[in-house]
Motif scaffolding. Structure first.
Motif, PDB file in Angstrom:
ATOM      1  N   GLY A   1      37.638  37.496  38.811  1.00  0.00           N
ATOM      2  CA  GLY A   1      36.796  37.015  37.725  1.00  0.00           C
ATOM      3  C   GLY A   1      36.002  35.775  38.085  1.00  0.00           C
ATOM      4  N   VAL A   2      35.574  35.680  39.361  1.00  0.00           N
ATOM      5  CA  VAL A   2      34.775  34.537  39.805  1.00  0.00           C
ATOM      6  C   VAL A   2      33.403  35.042  40.239  1.00  0.00           C
ATOM      7  CG1 VAL A   2      36.813  33.257  40.549  1.00  0.00           C
ATOM      8  CG2 VAL A   2      35.620  34.718  42.200  1.00  0.00           C
TER       9      VAL A   2
ATOM     10  N   ALA B   1      33.835  34.776  48.085  1.00  0.00           N
ATOM     11  CA  ALA B   1      34.233  35.993  47.369  1.00  0.00           C
ATOM     12  C   ALA B   1      33.229  37.109  47.577  1.00  0.00           C
ATOM     13  CB  ALA B   1      34.369  35.682  45.873  1.00  0.00           C
ATOM     14  N   ASP B   2      33.737  38.284  47.976  1.00  0.00           N
ATOM     15  CA  ASP B   2      32.877  39.459  48.045  1.00  0.00           C
ATOM     16  C   ASP B   2      32.877  40.145  46.683  1.00  0.00           C
ATOM     17  OD1 ASP B   2      35.244  40.941  47.841  1.00  0.00           O
ATOM     18  OD2 ASP B   2      35.376  41.314  49.995  1.00  0.00           O
ATOM     19  N   ASP B   3      32.214  41.289  46.596  1.00  0.00           N
ATOM     20  CA  ASP B   3      32.074  41.952  45.297  1.00  0.00           C
ATOM     21  C   ASP B   3      33.424  42.296  44.679  1.00  0.00           C
ATOM     22  OD1 ASP B   3      29.228  42.101  44.860  1.00  0.00           O
ATOM     23  OD2 ASP B   3      29.122  43.487  46.533  1.00  0.00           O
ATOM     24  N   GLU B   4      34.324  42.859  45.492  1.00  0.00           N
ATOM     25  CA  GLU B   4      35.616  43.281  44.948  1.00  0.00           C
ATOM     26  C   GLU B   4      36.479  42.087  44.555  1.00  0.00           C
ATOM     27  OE1 GLU B   4      38.956  46.680  45.797  1.00  0.00           O
ATOM     28  OE2 GLU B   4      37.975  45.748  47.512  1.00  0.00           O
ATOM     29  N   GLN B   5      36.506  41.067  45.402  1.00  0.00           N
ATOM     30  CA  GLN B   5      37.274  39.865  45.073  1.00  0.00           C
ATOM     31  C   GLN B   5      36.708  39.188  43.825  1.00  0.00           C
ATOM     32  OE1 GLN B   5      36.661  37.987  48.829  1.00  0.00           O
ATOM     33  NE2 GLN B   5      38.604  38.694  49.705  1.00  0.00           N
ATOM     34  N   SER B   6      35.388  39.191  43.720  1.00  0.00           N
ATOM     35  CA  SER B   6      34.746  38.620  42.532  1.00  0.00           C
ATOM     36  C   SER B   6      35.171  39.361  41.275  1.00  0.00           C
ATOM     37  CB  SER B   6      33.223  38.694  42.700  1.00  0.00           C
ATOM     38  OG  SER B   6      32.561  38.353  41.509  1.00  0.00           O
ATOM     39  N   ARG B   7      35.230  40.685  41.376  1.00  0.00           N
ATOM     40  CA  ARG B   7      35.620  41.495  40.213  1.00  0.00           C
ATOM     41  C   ARG B   7      37.084  41.275  39.846  1.00  0.00           C
ATOM     42  NH1 ARG B   7      38.260  46.123  39.928  1.00  0.00           N
ATOM     43  NH2 ARG B   7      38.082  46.495  42.173  1.00  0.00           N
ATOM     44  N   LEU B   8      37.967  41.272  40.839  1.00  0.00           N
ATOM     45  CA  LEU B   8      39.396  41.135  40.561  1.00  0.00           C
ATOM     46  C   LEU B   8      39.756  39.746  40.045  1.00  0.00           C
ATOM     47  CD1 LEU B   8      40.950  43.033  43.616  1.00  0.00           C
ATOM     48  CD2 LEU B   8      41.030  43.736  41.219  1.00  0.00           C
TER      49      LEU B   8
ATOM     50  N   PRO C   1      34.044  29.995  46.436  1.00  0.00           N
ATOM     51  CA  PRO C   1      35.021  29.693  47.490  1.00  0.00           C
ATOM     52  C   PRO C   1      36.422  30.140  47.105  1.00  0.00           C
ATOM     53  CG  PRO C   1      34.430  27.695  46.303  1.00  0.00           C
ATOM     54  CD  PRO C   1      33.522  28.772  45.797  1.00  0.00           C
ATOM     55  N   LEU C   2      37.095  30.788  48.041  1.00  0.00           N
ATOM     56  CA  LEU C   2      38.472  31.233  47.868  1.00  0.00           C
ATOM     57  C   LEU C   2      39.292  30.748  49.057  1.00  0.00           C
ATOM     58  CD1 LEU C   2      37.765  34.983  46.958  1.00  0.00           C
ATOM     59  CD2 LEU C   2      38.105  33.093  45.353  1.00  0.00           C
ATOM     60  N   LEU C   3      40.604  30.682  48.888  1.00  0.00           N
ATOM     61  CA  LEU C   3      41.497  30.330  49.990  1.00  0.00           C
ATOM     62  C   LEU C   3      42.114  31.610  50.541  1.00  0.00           C
ATOM     63  CD1 LEU C   3      43.298  27.210  48.474  1.00  0.00           C
ATOM     64  CD2 LEU C   3      41.707  27.199  50.403  1.00  0.00           C
TER      65      LEU C   3
ATOM     66  N   ILE D   1      34.526  23.150  36.666  1.00  0.00           N
ATOM     67  CA  ILE D   1      34.449  24.267  35.732  1.00  0.00           C
ATOM     68  C   ILE D   1      34.422  25.560  36.541  1.00  0.00           C
ATOM     69  CG2 ILE D   1      33.236  22.905  33.991  1.00  0.00           C
ATOM     70  CD1 ILE D   1      30.652  24.324  34.794  1.00  0.00           C
ATOM     71  N   GLU D   2      34.663  26.675  35.879  1.00  0.00           N
ATOM     72  CA  GLU D   2      34.645  27.961  36.551  1.00  0.00           C
ATOM     73  C   GLU D   2      33.980  28.998  35.676  1.00  0.00           C
ATOM     74  OE1 GLU D   2      38.659  29.098  37.368  1.00  0.00           O
ATOM     75  OE2 GLU D   2      39.375  28.566  35.381  1.00  0.00           O
ATOM     76  N   ARG D   3      33.205  29.869  36.322  1.00  0.00           N
ATOM     77  CA  ARG D   3      32.546  30.961  35.606  1.00  0.00           C
ATOM     78  C   ARG D   3      33.434  32.190  35.699  1.00  0.00           C
ATOM     79  NH1 ARG D   3      26.905  30.025  35.239  1.00  0.00           N
ATOM     80  NH2 ARG D   3      26.504  27.830  35.663  1.00  0.00           N
ATOM     81  N   ARG D   4      33.672  32.848  34.587  1.00  0.00           N
ATOM     82  CA  ARG D   4      34.442  34.084  34.566  1.00  0.00           C
ATOM     83  C   ARG D   4      33.521  35.204  34.131  1.00  0.00           C
ATOM     84  NH1 ARG D   4      39.875  31.951  31.368  1.00  0.00           N
ATOM     85  NH2 ARG D   4      40.197  30.076  32.648  1.00  0.00           N
TER      86      ARG D   4
END
Length: 265
Positions: free
Chosen positions: A204-205, A195-202, A210-212, A67-70
């Motif tokens: 939606g995680v 994910a940092d703050d900006e990546q999290s915002r863009l 974890p990101l690639l 599952i994923e949180r948005r």
């Protein structure tokens, strides 16, 4: 006998029972990829428990990639992944187009900046030299799935078309080829990052999800490095395929015959 879909008064910890039940509902097809799950409060009410064990159960399922949180939208069953072939000498947009994936591109920033040390080193820049910085997001299925960042030497950046070209899905490599700049060699690394703050915002995680991250540099037909790129993918939405051609160094060879002599070094 305890009815299916309910918690047992004894046995496993509550969070583990909840995790198992939610997992079973996903596996059975009650919730399909992309479906929104009930809220933590709704699960708590359903199972007559506090929110804490529900939160722990959903965190476990998130870590497992089920599952994923948005942010601001809720919790969803992870969608079907995009099968993506990693190629350092092919643009992301061309790769997605070849795979038959529908996408849109949004230009975030485009202009000359002072790059960080790693980028400057790869591009061979010194002192206060600036690089052209291109930042785009790629949206798939109504959500941003990839963040693309590219740095090029100033004289190369000057040749690029405007934002409209890229927002129409135009390929950076095709644009460069139009000015007789052909990428011939590349090297890169693929790793898992948080994910940092900006990546999290863009994307939606959650922060720390974890990101690639694919980092690469590419040289043209003259051996000059003309591109440094960083592509960040939502790891729940991509499965990466690698194709590495055999070379003289990698082709299997028969083992060398063992020496008949003993005691030699």
């Amino acid at each position: 006998m305890t009815p299916p879909g309910t918690l047992r008064p004894r046995g496993l910890p509550l969070w583990e029972q909840i995790r198992t039940l939610v997992h079973d509902e996903i596996r059975s097809g009650r919730y399909q990829p992309g479906d929104r799950l009930p809220t933590e409060k709704e699960y708590a009410d359903r199972f007559s428990v506090s929110v804490a064990p529900v939160r722990a159960a959903l965190a476990d399922l998130t870590s497992a990639g089920l599952i994923e949180r948005r942010s601001g939208k809720g919790t969803f069953v992870t969608g079907r992944t995009v099968s993506y072939e990693v190629s350092l000498l092919r643009s992301t947009t061309d790769t997605l187009r070849t795979a038959g994936v529908e996408f849109t591109v949004d230009m975030v920033t485009a202009g000359f900046v002072k790059p960080d040390g790693e980028v400057a080193r790869h591009l061979g820049l010194t002192g206060r030299e600036r690089a052209f910085h291109l930042r785009r997001t790629v949206e798939i299925g109504g959500r941003i799935a990839v963040i693309l960042e590219t740095w090029l030497p100033r004289d190369v950046g000057d040749k690029l078309p405007g934002a409209e070209f890229f927002e129409d899905g135009g390929s950076l490599y095709r644009a460069l080829a139009g000015h007789d700049i052909h990428l011939r060699t590349a090297e890169g690394t693929l790793q898992v990052v948080r994910a940092d703050d900006e990546q999290s915002r863009l994307l939606g995680v959650d922060f720390g999800a974890p990101l690639l991250a694919l980092r690469s540099s590419a040289a043209d037909q003259h051996g000059r490095v003309v591109e440094v790129a960083r592509a960040t993918y939502d790891s729940n939405r991509f499965s990466m395929r690698l194709q590495i051609p055999a070379t003289a160094a990698t082709v299997d060879r028969p083992p060398a015959a063992a020496s008949d002599q003993k005691g030699t070094s």
